[in-house]
Design a protein around this motif. Structure first.
Motif, PDB file in Angstrom:
ATOM      1  N   MET A 259       1.118   6.078   6.199  1.00  0.00           N
ATOM      2  CA  MET A 259      -0.186   6.241   5.563  1.00  0.00           C
ATOM      3  C   MET A 259      -0.881   7.506   6.051  1.00  0.00           C
ATOM      4  O   MET A 259      -1.482   8.244   5.260  1.00  0.00           O
ATOM      5  CB  MET A 259      -1.061   5.011   5.829  1.00  0.00           C
ATOM      6  CG  MET A 259      -0.615   3.763   5.095  1.00  0.00           C
ATOM      7  SD  MET A 259      -1.863   2.469   5.151  1.00  0.00           S
ATOM      8  CE  MET A 259      -3.175   3.259   4.233  1.00  0.00           C
TER       9      MET A 259
ATOM     10  N   ASN B 137       0.808  -1.224   0.000  1.00  0.00           N
ATOM     11  CA  ASN B 137       0.000   0.000   0.000  1.00  0.00           C
ATOM     12  C   ASN B 137       0.837   1.268   0.000  1.00  0.00           C
ATOM     13  O   ASN B 137       0.462   2.252  -0.639  1.00  0.00           O
ATOM     14  CB  ASN B 137      -0.960  -0.004   1.201  1.00  0.00           C
ATOM     15  CG  ASN B 137      -2.061  -1.032   1.060  1.00  0.00           C
ATOM     16  OD1 ASN B 137      -1.930  -2.010   0.328  1.00  0.00           O
ATOM     17  ND2 ASN B 137      -3.160  -0.830   1.756  1.00  0.00           N
ATOM     18  N   ILE B 138       1.942   1.291   0.726  1.00  0.00           N
ATOM     19  CA  ILE B 138       2.739   2.517   0.816  1.00  0.00           C
ATOM     20  C   ILE B 138       3.804   2.601  -0.261  1.00  0.00           C
ATOM     21  O   ILE B 138       4.605   3.541  -0.282  1.00  0.00           O
ATOM     22  CB  ILE B 138       3.396   2.676   2.203  1.00  0.00           C
ATOM     23  CG1 ILE B 138       4.368   1.530   2.478  1.00  0.00           C
ATOM     24  CG2 ILE B 138       2.351   2.794   3.293  1.00  0.00           C
ATOM     25  CD1 ILE B 138       5.227   1.747   3.716  1.00  0.00           C
TER      26      ILE B 138
ATOM     27  N   LEU C  31      -2.419   8.989   2.410  1.00  0.00           N
ATOM     28  CA  LEU C  31      -2.523   8.050   1.302  1.00  0.00           C
ATOM     29  C   LEU C  31      -3.951   7.569   1.070  1.00  0.00           C
ATOM     30  O   LEU C  31      -4.315   7.228  -0.064  1.00  0.00           O
ATOM     31  CB  LEU C  31      -1.582   6.860   1.533  1.00  0.00           C
ATOM     32  CG  LEU C  31      -0.083   7.200   1.534  1.00  0.00           C
ATOM     33  CD1 LEU C  31       0.747   5.935   1.632  1.00  0.00           C
ATOM     34  CD2 LEU C  31       0.304   7.997   0.289  1.00  0.00           C
TER      35      LEU C  31
ATOM     36  N   SER D  11       1.894  -3.263   4.842  1.00  0.00           N
ATOM     37  CA  SER D  11       2.192  -3.119   3.416  1.00  0.00           C
ATOM     38  C   SER D  11       3.070  -4.267   2.918  1.00  0.00           C
ATOM     39  O   SER D  11       3.863  -4.102   1.983  1.00  0.00           O
ATOM     40  CB  SER D  11       2.835  -1.762   3.104  1.00  0.00           C
ATOM     41  OG  SER D  11       1.868  -0.732   3.191  1.00  0.00           O
TER      42      SER D  11
END
Length: 465
Positions: free
Chosen positions: A350, A64-65, A355, A299
């Protein structure tokens, strides 16, 4: 070939000799060999030859990051130097897992209005998280003196993992073949895929009513006293990026409450910003009794999952202790201190870089660009998505819902053509769908480059239409 004969062969050939790859065609792997990735950064990964690829899948819906976050490497190294590892059995604990559990609960309370969720159990993967849920459902009902209330309803097309119990909950035949799955007592109700399963002239709300009526008919047929839980991904991922509409979840939750059936929300993919909200529960207004997390929790920089349960479920477990003794479930690495530290650092990134908001802003732009580039192609049947979780489903011809008649399948061909051009997109195993789930750091410029490559790949497989 013996291992002493492998010293002068390529790494690719050695891979073929020594590894059994997960979710891979053994025959194809032995013929073509692997693609070996050696480094990464931002939204790209690079193979051993130095070729770069935009990873529009965030590996497996999970980075995700984005790539190359040295901060996570630093906190992992610090925690390894500090303690390295100690277990969580017998009430042993460590500060990172305590802080991560507190952080997860605070995010659920603040961003999903799930104030009733109060306890966290850590594992290593989404599969073991849903295996834990499978066992908790049985444990819970046994403690309540309801040994017959054990059946769990999942959905056709669902993906909940590949361990024995989680693999049974998965509703994709590929993951059952030759494994003697699913287990007895696991049922699969209809897939709420309106584009494919909706009837002529049927509104999305009427379709949702029909799906929920089918679910309740299954409950009544089995006997509500035997049905313990219903498990669902808020947005079905591996099954085809399927987003139930028409008030589906409000109606499902009413049925579950009516029949005293636990609701398990599998947030393994949807959790931590993927939909442009912190959780799938936030997106749909869900009130689950139990929740499963993984992937975006760290992540994927460290293998870690989390199961979160309501105060009501927790109280039943606590009250049952005098009868059954200790809670006899857990893994060696449950609550790993390094994972806890990595998870905290991941969530800090995040939050500090907004994000989730970026996914909410860039996701609709991504979908719009896909529609503009390939939406009119005669073999593109549907383009759908929420946040940075999107899918393109193919059709044999305009107006048809039949898959294109190709071997290999069309979506696998498009995926291969995309990779040849420097783009990674997932060909899903249930429907003819290419999925996009890039890092939440994706920019509009990344979208433009991705959609340009993807459009060329689609046209290379089908022609320009």
């Amino acid at each position: 070939m013996s291992l002493d004969q492998t010293q002068n062969i390529s790494l690719e050939e050695l891979d073929k000799q020594v590894l059994l790859h997960p979710v891979t065609s053994i025959a194809e792997h032995q013929e073509a060999g692997p693609v070996i990735y050696g480094r990464s950064g931002g939204v790209k990964v690079y193979d051993r030859q130095g070729n770069g690829y935009i990873d529009a899948a965030a590996a497996l819906w999970c980075v995700n990051i984005g790539y190359g976050r040295t901060k996570l490497a630093e906190v992992a190294a610090e925690e390894m130097a500090r303690i390295g590892f100690f277990h969580s059995f017998g009430a042993a604990s460590n500060e990172p897992q305590i802080r991560l559990a507190e952080k997860l609960l605070s995010l659920l309370h603040e961003h999903a209005d799930c104030h009733h969720i109060g306890k966290v159990f850590f594992g290593l993967s989404g599969s073991d998280g849903n295996d834990t849920q499978f066992k908790l459902v049985r444990y819970y009902n046994n403690l309540l003196g309801r040994p017959e209330k054990k059946k769990i309803i999942s959905r056709i097309g669902a993906y909940h993992g590949v361990t024995n119990a989680a693999g049974s909950l998965t509703g994709i035949p590929l993951y059952h073949k030759a494994f003697d799955l699913p287990f007895e007592g696991v049922l699969h109700t209809d897939c709420p895929h309106y584009w494919r399963e909706g009837q002529d002239g049927e509104s999305e709300e009427a379709f949702a009513d029909r799906m929920v009526a089918s679910l309740e008919a299954m409950i009544e047929r089995e006997g509500p006293e035997t049905v313990a839980a219903f498990i669902a991904e808020p947005v079905m991922g591996t099954g085809g990026v399927i987003i139930p509409g028409g008030g589906y979840y409000d109606k499902v939750q009413a049925i579950l409450k009516k029949h005293d059936i636990l609701f398990i929300a599998d947030e393994v993919i949807c959790g931590f910003g993927r939909l442009g909200t912190w959780f799938g529960a936030s997106y749909f207004g869900l009130r689950p009794d139990m929740m499963t997390f993984a992937k975006g929790l760290t992540s994927a920089y460290f293998p870690m999952s989390a199961v979160a349960i309501s105060d009501e479920v927790w109280q039943v477990l606590a009250d049952g202790t005098p009868e059954v003794g200790m809670f006899a479930h857990g893994f060696t690495y449950s609550g790993h201190p390094v994972g806890g530290a990595v998870g905290l650092a991941n969530l800090e990134i995040m939050e500090s870089e907004n994000l989730v908001a970026n996914a909410a802003e860039v996701g609709p732009y991504f979908k719009q660009c896909l529609v503009e580039r390939v939406g009119d192609h005669p073999n593109v049947g549907d383009i759908r998505g929420a946040g940075l979780m999107l899918g393109v489903e193919y059709a044999a011809e305009p107006g048809s819902k039949a898959a294109p008649d190709m071997t290999p399948p069309a979506h696998r061909r498009v995926s291969a053509a995309s990779q040849e051009r420097g783009l990674l997109t997932r060909a899903l195993p249930f429907l003819p769908v290419n999925a996009f789930s890039p890092p939440l750091t994706f920019t509009r410029a990344d979208v433009d480059e991705t959609v340009g490559i993807f459009g060329e790949a689609v046209e290379s497989v089908f022609g320009k239409g």
